[in-house]
Enzyme design. Structure first.
Site, short mmCIF file in Angstrom:
data_model
loop_
_atom_site.label_atom_id
_atom_site.label_comp_id
_atom_site.label_asym_id
_atom_site.label_seq_id
_atom_site.Cartn_x
_atom_site.Cartn_y
_atom_site.Cartn_z
N CYS A 122 -36.51 45.99 12.12
CA CYS A 122 -35.87 46.80 11.10
C CYS A 122 -35.51 45.93 9.89
O CYS A 122 -36.39 45.52 9.15
CB CYS A 122 -34.67 47.54 11.69
N HIS A 176 -36.42 49.92 17.13
CA HIS A 176 -35.48 48.97 17.73
C HIS A 176 -35.71 48.82 19.24
O HIS A 176 -35.07 49.52 20.03
CB HIS A 176 -34.04 49.43 17.49
N GLU A 200 -34.61 46.59 21.15
CA GLU A 200 -33.39 46.11 21.83
C GLU A 200 -32.48 47.26 22.26
O GLU A 200 -31.58 47.06 23.06
CB GLU A 200 -32.63 45.12 20.93
#
Length: 226
Positions: free
Chosen positions: A86, A195, A197
């Site tokens: 990002c 994302h 994560e």
């Protein structure tokens, strides 16, 4: 144990989530600060999401001048694997480690949703844990995630297999050719707008589909599959 550094800039949001993902994959997460002139012997680097320097001027435009980015660019020249997520993707483009730029979403709205992706290049140190053309679900959350580049650059990315992931089931931001992530010519630097994560555990995310980015890096650093 493999050491993966995670850079915190003023305004970063997701460094702790990245550290958790790195630990979940089995590596040591090493905190790096934007003012550092030392990468503390890390073997791979993650630039996390957020709003570095408040997105002043343009997303990632100021972060590229951080002292640590000089070290990151030198590390890139040595072949150290680097992942930008990002805002980290935006910084890599601003630093010219990746081609193109991320602009405001075409519909001018912030978008947060669980997004389907197709993994297209699974040969990089960040994507080797995925099967070619695997479809995964990983969240997106951004207002400036529209990938833009001129046609010759887009054609080169396509012909050289440097699109690592593409949006499927709807393009959340108007990115050219549904591009969600790309790699550089070496395959060692990857930028991704979604994302991973935030998708390492079904208890806290939509899936654990994102964990593969981090286990891929650990495998690469450990020589698994080399």
């Amino acid at each position: 144990m493999a050491r993966i550094g995670i850079v915190t800039f003023p305004g970063s949001l997701d460094e702790q989530d990245c550290a958790r993902a790195v630990r979940r994959a089995g590596a040591e997460a090493v905190a790096l600060w934007h003012g550092d002139h030392d990468l503390h012997n890390v073997e791979a680097i993650i630039l996390p999401g957020g709003f570095s320097y408040g997105d002043a001027l343009r997303c990632g435009a100021i972060a590229k001048f951080s002292p640590v980015m000089g070290e990151v660019i030198d590390a890139a020249k040595r072949g150290v694997p680097i992942l930008g997520i990002c805002n980290g993707f935006q910084i890599l483009c601003e630093a010219h480690l990746l081609p193109g730029v991320l602009t405001r979403n075409a519909h001018l709205h912030y978008r947060t949703k669980d997004q389907s992706l197709r993994m297209e290049n699974t040969t990089t140190p960040w994507t080797s844990a995925y099967a070619p053309n695997a479809e995964v679900v990983i969240p997106v959350k951004h207002g400036e995630g529209r990938y833009v580049a001129d046609e010759p650059v887009l054609d080169a990315l396509e012909s050289e297999g440097r699109v690592i992931a593409r949006y499927v089931g709807g393009n959340p931001n108007g990115s050219a050719r549904d591009i969600a992530g790309i790699t550089d010519a070496t395959g060692r630097i990857v930028g991704l707008m979604p994302h991973p994560e935030h998708a390492i555990d079904p208890l806290t995310g939509p899936t654990d589909d994102g964990l593969g980015f981090f286990t891929s890096a650990l495998n690469a650093l450990s020589g698994v599959g080399a």
